[in-house]
Enzyme design. Structure first.
Site, PDB file in Angstrom:
ATOM      1  N   LYS A 195     -42.616 -37.790  54.425  1.00 35.42           N
ATOM      2  CA  LYS A 195     -42.535 -36.877  55.571  1.00 35.42           C
ATOM      3  C   LYS A 195     -43.931 -36.728  56.161  1.00 35.42           C
ATOM      4  O   LYS A 195     -44.919 -36.647  55.417  1.00 35.42           O
ATOM      5  CB  LYS A 195     -41.999 -35.519  55.109  1.00 35.42           C
ATOM      6  CG  LYS A 195     -41.806 -34.506  56.230  1.00 35.42           C
ATOM      7  CD  LYS A 195     -41.213 -33.205  55.712  1.00 35.42           C
ATOM      8  CE  LYS A 195     -40.949 -32.209  56.825  1.00 35.42           C
ATOM      9  NZ  LYS A 195     -40.368 -30.946  56.314  1.00 35.42           N
ATOM     10  N   SER A 235     -36.190 -29.407  58.617  1.00 33.62           N
ATOM     11  CA  SER A 235     -37.151 -30.162  59.389  1.00 33.62           C
ATOM     12  C   SER A 235     -37.396 -31.578  58.863  1.00 33.62           C
ATOM     13  O   SER A 235     -37.975 -32.399  59.573  1.00 33.62           O
ATOM     14  CB  SER A 235     -38.497 -29.420  59.406  1.00 33.62           C
ATOM     15  OG  SER A 235     -39.015 -29.296  58.095  1.00 33.62           O
ATOM     16  N   SER A 280     -35.633 -27.034  54.352  1.00 28.31           N
ATOM     17  CA  SER A 280     -35.830 -28.324  55.014  1.00 28.31           C
ATOM     18  C   SER A 280     -35.655 -29.574  54.159  1.00 28.31           C
ATOM     19  O   SER A 280     -35.703 -30.679  54.690  1.00 28.31           O
ATOM     20  CB  SER A 280     -37.201 -28.365  55.672  1.00 28.31           C
ATOM     21  OG  SER A 280     -37.146 -27.629  56.859  1.00 28.31           O
TER      22      SER A 280
HETATM   23  N1  GLN Z   1     -35.385 -23.953  59.517  1.00 31.11           N
HETATM   24  C1  GLN Z   1     -36.441 -23.243  58.853  1.00 31.11           C
HETATM   25  C2  GLN Z   1     -37.590 -23.020  59.797  1.00 31.11           C
HETATM   26  O1  GLN Z   1     -37.507 -23.467  60.889  1.00 31.11           O
HETATM   27  C3  GLN Z   1     -36.878 -23.964  57.621  1.00 31.11           C
HETATM   28  C4  GLN Z   1     -37.818 -25.085  57.876  1.00 31.11           C
HETATM   29  C5  GLN Z   1     -38.423 -25.622  56.616  1.00 31.11           C
HETATM   30  O2  GLN Z   1     -37.900 -25.452  55.516  1.00 31.11           O
HETATM   31  N2  GLN Z   1     -39.537 -26.285  56.782  1.00 31.11           N
HETATM   32  O3  GLN Z   1     -38.565 -22.410  59.489  1.00 31.11           O
END
Ligand code: GLN
Length: 491
Positions: A77, A157, A181
């Site tokens: 990532k 994400s 995410s």
């Molecule tokens: N959807 C959550 C956010 O936007 C989690 C994102 C994540 O785990 N990086 O913060």
């Protein structure tokens, strides 16, 4: 032998060890699949770097000094910094940035000559900007599409990681999970992913979003593959990460195949309420009855503050983000505005040009909840409720060993469906946020299919340091079912 791209991490590691195939052949095969960048999953590919790593792996394999995953490809990532590939965190503000070092997790999975597991890096994977999002629609470098239906989101994400694994562009990938995410994109793309206990895997070199929540972990097709990667990723990094825990690395494959006879699976009633779509509920019911057939017992439990996890998380995470992202000011990293009058003007223009809308929204929210006069009303209250959410889990674990439920209320939605309505995305995080706020390990594994033939994931949450138990429970289900073996049409 299966075609290379259909092989799991475990199968590839074995084929490489027994010299059925060379690391260069494996790398060449996967690089060929990346041509045209399917699903816009990758942000940086450099075949020279990848092939040089594969050659080094072949030399180690020949010399008998191979690491446990020698020559098996992996994608990272783009929030993990890498020396040999660009790192952008999905943001324009990091355009042109190159890290002078590798993140600890990259190092631990990488070159065996440096003590790593021996994996070969295929490239960097697309993600929401600074890992903020639930659909991978917030990347400055374009959306990622879901291999099961390219009109739908892959989740976020870590959307590039999930799409790449599902489309067999890589056998495994790293992801980061701040509020879901790893788990949510794994669920949307029909793969397996695990976020370990907060502090078990180093955050060094993982570009910080919300430091008290961020945690890296593996994404792959099977629980066994996740166990293989996670074994290499965990372990103390006390000198470089102040929240790293002094808990030794563990061989998570050692406990696979353990019996789950009598395992008490807690089913929180708040996870099966009105907001859960009927197709997801039906898939989970079927998966849970598979667990019963394997000898597990379902125990009704309650996590009463589940709903509060949304406001709590969306106060704490932006608060931490507003502080963490202050380092991107045009001085040290990446983009700097061209025309400015003085230093403050340079900061302002650089950040206005470099950050996307969602990131700006979070920085503003975070600065607001931390500001004088609002700190007590928002941030402090959120911290108190965060503690209570963690306590609720400890209460629940008195009557169960693991907790099972949905990862998300629905299957992957259509691209653009929530455009202009960021809160709709936030609400969909409801089932992943509680474990994040509590710092508990959580995973997602394929549990059937829902509306439009899209994959449904089941979430398993364990108590602190119970990753082995989660992986074993997931592995047992994968031995009894074939949901994790299905693949998108045409792949
Ligand atoms: N959807 C959550 C956010 O936007 C989690 C994102 C994540 O785990 N990086 O913060």
């Amino acid at each position: 032998m299966n075609s290379l791209h259909d092989m799991t991490v475990a199968e590839l590691a074995q084929a490489l060890k027994t010299k059925q195939v060379s690391a260069v052949e494996v790398a060449t095969g996967f690089l060929a699949r990346l041509g045209g960048n399917p699903h816009n999953a990758f942000l940086d590919i450099d075949s020279e770097v990848t092939l040089a790593q594969a050659q080094a792996s072949d030399a180690r394999l020949a010399a008998g000094t191979a690491g446990p995953l020698e020559g098996v490809p992996v994608g990272h990532k783009d929030v993990f910094v890498t020396r040999d590939f660009a790192t952008t965190a999905g943001s324009k503000i990091l355009t042109g940035y190159r890290s002078p070092f590798d993140a600890t997790l990259v190092q631990k999975l990488g070159a065996s000559a440096l003590g790593g597991a021996g994996m070969v890096t295929l490239g960097k994977l697309n993600c929401d900007e600074f890992a903020m999002g639930s659909a991978n629609e917030n990347s400055a470098f374009g959306k990622v599409t879901n291999p099961w239906d390219t009109a739908r989101v892959p989740g976020g994400s870590s959307g590039g990681s999930a799409a790449a694994v599902a489309a067999r562009l890589t056998p495994a990938a790293t992801g980061t999970d701040t509020g879901g995410s790893i788990r949510q994109p794994a669920s949307f793309c029909g793969i397996t992913g695990i976020k370990p206990t907060y502090g078990r895997a180093s955050r060094y070199g993982m570009i910080a979003y919300a430091s008290s929540l961020d945690q890296g972990g593996p994404m792959a097709r099977t629980a066994k593959d996740c166990a293989l990667l996670l074994s290499a990723m965990c372990g103390p990094d006390l000198d470089r990460d102040s929240t790293s825990l002094d808990v030794p690395a563990e061989d998570f494959t050692a406990s696979l195949n353990g019996s789950i006879e009598g395992l008490r699976i807690g089913v929180p009633k708040e996870f099966f309420g009105e907001g859960l779509h009927a197709d997801v509920r039906a898939a989970l019911d079927a998966a849970l009855s598979e667990y019963e057939k394997l000898g597990a017992k379902l125990v009704p439990i309650s996590l009463p503050r589940t709903e509060l996890s949304i406001p709590v998380y969306y106060i704490i995470a932006p608060a931490e983000a507003s502080s963490n992202l202050s380092r991107f000011d045009g001085v040290k990293f990446g983009h700097r505005a061209k025309d400015y009058t003085d230093l403050v003007d340079m900061y302002k223009k650089t950040r206005a040009e470099g950050f996307g809308n969602e990131v700006k929204r979070r920085i503003m929210t975070g600065a607001y909840v931390l500001s004088h006069g609002y700190y007590d009303a928002y941030y402090l209250q959120a911290q108190k409720i965060r503690r209570m959410i963690a306590d609720d889990f400890q209460n629940a674990f008195k009557s169960c060993d693991v907790i099972a439920g949905p990862v998300a209320p629905s299957v992957a939605w259509k691209l653009g469906e929530n455009a202009g309505d960021p809160v709709a995305d936030y609400l969909a995080d409801i089932f992943t946020l509680p474990a994040s706020l509590a710092g508990l390990p959580g995973m997602s594994l394929p549990a059937g299919f829902g509306a439009h033939g899209m994959p449904v994931g089941m979430q398993l949450i364990g108590n602190y340091f119970q990753e082995a138990q989660l992986l074993n429970a997931a592995h047992r289900l994968q031995q009894a079912t074939d949901w994790h073996l299905r693949k998108p049409e045409g792949i």
